[in-house]
Design an enzyme around this catalytic site. Sequence first.
Site, short mmCIF file in Angstrom:
data_model
loop_
_atom_site.label_atom_id
_atom_site.label_comp_id
_atom_site.label_asym_id
_atom_site.label_seq_id
_atom_site.Cartn_x
_atom_site.Cartn_y
_atom_site.Cartn_z
N TYR A 148 30.60 -6.50 -5.49
CA TYR A 148 30.04 -6.65 -4.16
C TYR A 148 28.75 -7.46 -4.12
O TYR A 148 28.30 -7.86 -3.05
CB TYR A 148 29.74 -5.25 -3.61
CG TYR A 148 30.49 -4.95 -2.36
CD1 TYR A 148 31.79 -4.49 -2.41
CD2 TYR A 148 29.90 -5.12 -1.12
CE1 TYR A 148 32.48 -4.20 -1.26
CE2 TYR A 148 30.59 -4.84 0.04
CZ TYR A 148 31.88 -4.38 -0.04
OH TYR A 148 32.55 -4.10 1.11
N ASP A 173 33.63 1.61 -1.47
CA ASP A 173 33.95 0.99 -0.19
C ASP A 173 35.38 1.33 0.22
O ASP A 173 35.65 1.77 1.34
CB ASP A 173 33.79 -0.53 -0.35
CG ASP A 173 34.04 -1.26 0.95
OD1 ASP A 173 33.51 -0.84 1.97
OD2 ASP A 173 34.77 -2.27 0.92
N LYS A 222 37.16 3.04 -13.57
CA LYS A 222 38.35 2.52 -14.26
C LYS A 222 37.91 2.16 -15.69
O LYS A 222 38.08 1.03 -16.16
CB LYS A 222 38.88 1.29 -13.49
CG LYS A 222 40.23 0.81 -13.93
CD LYS A 222 41.37 1.59 -13.31
CE LYS A 222 42.69 1.14 -13.93
NZ LYS A 222 43.84 1.93 -13.48
N ASP A 281 42.47 5.15 -9.67
CA ASP A 281 43.82 5.20 -9.08
C ASP A 281 44.30 6.65 -8.96
O ASP A 281 44.85 7.06 -7.93
CB ASP A 281 44.83 4.32 -9.83
CG ASP A 281 44.64 4.33 -11.33
OD1 ASP A 281 43.65 4.94 -11.79
OD2 ASP A 281 45.45 3.73 -12.05
#
Length: 365
Positions: free
Chosen positions: A125, A250, A192, A226
Amino acid sequence: MAQHTVTLIPGDGIGLETSAAMQRVVEAAGADIVWEVAEAGAACAEKTGTPLPDETIEAVKRNKVAIKGPCTTPVGTGFRSVNVALRKTLDLYVCLRPVLSMPGAGGRYDDVDLVIVRENSEDLYAGVEFEEGSEAASKLIKFCEDEGAGVIRPDSGISIKSISITATQNIVRYAFEYALKHGRKKVTAAHKANIMKYSDGLFLRTAREVAKEYEGRVEFDDRIIDAFCMNMVIDPAQFDVVVFPNLYGDIASDLAAGLVGGLGIAPGANIGKEYAVFEAVHGSAPDIAGQNKANPTAEIMSAAMMLDHLGELEIAERIRRGVRAVYADGSVLTGDIRKATGSSAPAASCTEFTEALIAAIKAQA
Ligand code: NAD
């Protein structure tokens, strides 16, 4: 009761309608606020040549507290996001988004009560990017190859993902301190780390280290992003405070909002050590802008967070009680909520909803 001066940035699209509604509700609830209106966004860029004038930044710095409507960001090209620029300039390193089931809002669950704590300053970002075909992109591609870091196709655009120990310590510590202050039991870190070992791996390692400082006081666990998403959809009540790197936070914010009734009711805040800017999760909704159809709840609930921040806890609670009463009653609700609840009852306009809410607030007195 104290008087407070707050910078109000209405922004673009439905921001004009939701900000006006928010002002009326805050005043009806009894807050003594002097609003200093400042401009930002796409309309401001058209008018003044810049989407974020220096005077707007100065106004937030002067008053230390602001509430803003959404600002339109051109997709793919044009100026960079006003929100990202504001967060950077004012060092608003925390994005705080409470997600609470609201009976009557058409959410999929009635027992969600979690808080999203999203890192707000780095990750993909941050907007450190190289255009496809540029000299800088070609140099970077060659550098990666020379270093044996991996092969990047020569026709690639590149966005850099960087995650620092400093920013991670700050955000994870904020999440734990928030948990302690608000009597929450557990902090979960989403990441992740199994794939991005040097960025998300660092995030997880740092989170685990910070968590040790709170052992015995606040529980800690972690989820791969996930799996987190799947678990959110199946059983969101298992989460309490969840801390994310910027981009996952986000996306997870919209996912969480969708589970409790949609973007129309999801509030938020960007918080730093010196300044705080309160804003709804949603964007400028160009599809319904200017039609008096927007649901102002998200900005109104963001204002309640702002009033908490200003120490006006009773007024904030009065607003929340009013909102809950209007949703529980169910006769005056905007189109997004009618859709979420599958109701064929007529949709209220933004103004009608605001007036019903003001009546509900006044009825408490
Ligand atoms: P969006 O949130 O504006 O709209 C998504 C959908 O949700 C639309 O169908 C919209 O009508 C609906 N919706 C959103 N808020 C609503 C409300 N309060 N009441 C009723 N319906 C509502 O997302 P988008 O379309 O992806 O983005 C539009 C613009 O907003 C883009 O330029 C984007 O960059 C910008 N944006 C700004 C912010 C911000 O300033 N904080 C946040 C997100 C998006």
